[in-house]
Design a protein around this motif. Sequence first.
Motif, short mmCIF file in Angstrom:
data_model
loop_
_atom_site.label_atom_id
_atom_site.label_comp_id
_atom_site.label_asym_id
_atom_site.label_seq_id
_atom_site.Cartn_x
_atom_site.Cartn_y
_atom_site.Cartn_z
N ALA A 65 88.97 51.06 55.42
CA ALA A 65 87.93 50.35 54.66
C ALA A 65 88.55 49.53 53.53
O ALA A 65 88.15 48.39 53.27
N MET A 66 89.58 50.12 52.87
CA MET A 66 90.26 49.38 51.79
C MET A 66 90.94 48.13 52.34
O MET A 66 90.88 47.05 51.73
N ALA A 122 90.14 46.47 55.05
CA ALA A 122 89.13 45.50 55.45
C ALA A 122 88.58 44.77 54.23
O ALA A 122 88.37 43.54 54.25
N PHE A 123 88.37 45.52 53.13
CA PHE A 123 87.90 44.89 51.90
C PHE A 123 88.89 43.85 51.42
O PHE A 123 88.52 42.73 51.05
N CYS A 124 90.19 44.22 51.45
CA CYS A 124 91.23 43.29 50.97
C CYS A 124 91.25 42.04 51.84
O CYS A 124 91.32 40.92 51.34
N LEU A 168 88.86 40.76 53.53
CA LEU A 168 87.65 39.95 53.41
C LEU A 168 87.53 39.29 52.04
O LEU A 168 87.05 38.17 51.92
N ALA A 169 87.96 39.99 50.99
CA ALA A 169 87.62 39.53 49.64
C ALA A 169 88.68 38.63 49.03
O ALA A 169 88.37 37.82 48.17
#
Lengths: 173, 102
Positions: B18-19, B21-23, B25-26
């Motif tokens: 999840a971390m 994927a966040f990186c 995407l953001a």
Amino acid sequence: MSLTQFLFYPLAAVIAVSTALAVTRREPVHAVVYLVVSFFATAVLFALLGAPLVAVLQIMVPAGAVMVLFLFVIMLLGSELSKPRPASPFRWGVPAILALAVAVCGLLLLSDAPEAASPLAMAKASARELGTFVYEHYWPAVEGISVLFFVALAGACFLVKDFRPAKAGEDRP
Amino acid sequence: MTTAPMEHVLALALILFAMGAFCALARRNLILILLGVEVMLNACTIALVGASLKWQALGGQAFALVLMALTAAEAAVGLALFVHVRKRAGTLDSSRFDTMRG
């Protein structure tokens, strides 16, 4: 609780915290160095989970080679002054909500496992055993990986060629 | 001798994924996006090695090795692409690359 059972939790904490720091740093160099810490802790975790060969290769390939490549490229390109942008909820909020939703759903699913969480029995796959297994059962994958590396090498050499036109005002060389 | 339960290994892999994927995407910097992909692949490797121990099968560890090789090849091509992109466009900001023009 035995020592090997306890060891997992500090390792998991180190991995999670260093990865969280890596994905939130502004400076790419800091992010890469935190990720190296995370990869080292992951290598120790692999040794704990009975995979010494994977642990050694984790130190050599991702923590060593790939991250050093990242560092070299960051040094080569130099730092780029990022322009401040207007704050937008789409910038950080939406990705954070998506990632959190996935993590929370998965954790709920795991906490609701039908059988109680029973500790895994320790086992160790020796390097010789794993190497023999890979070359006996997965030799097409090894061949495929070698072709992939060759293609990656050719692609990287092609990409770093200078494609800028000789004459100004022309788009293609 | 025992280690942690499989559920805890999977929970760690899930949080890392999840971390990552966040990186991916953001972030706007292309190098940091590739870093997020690396974190996601690392989470997959952890899940594979844990599964290998759970079912006492070597296939998981063998595929972890394959995944590592894939990671190395992907990083090599990706970083070469970024060097090219930086030379050509002068920036690594992903929001600048919004056209399909060669």
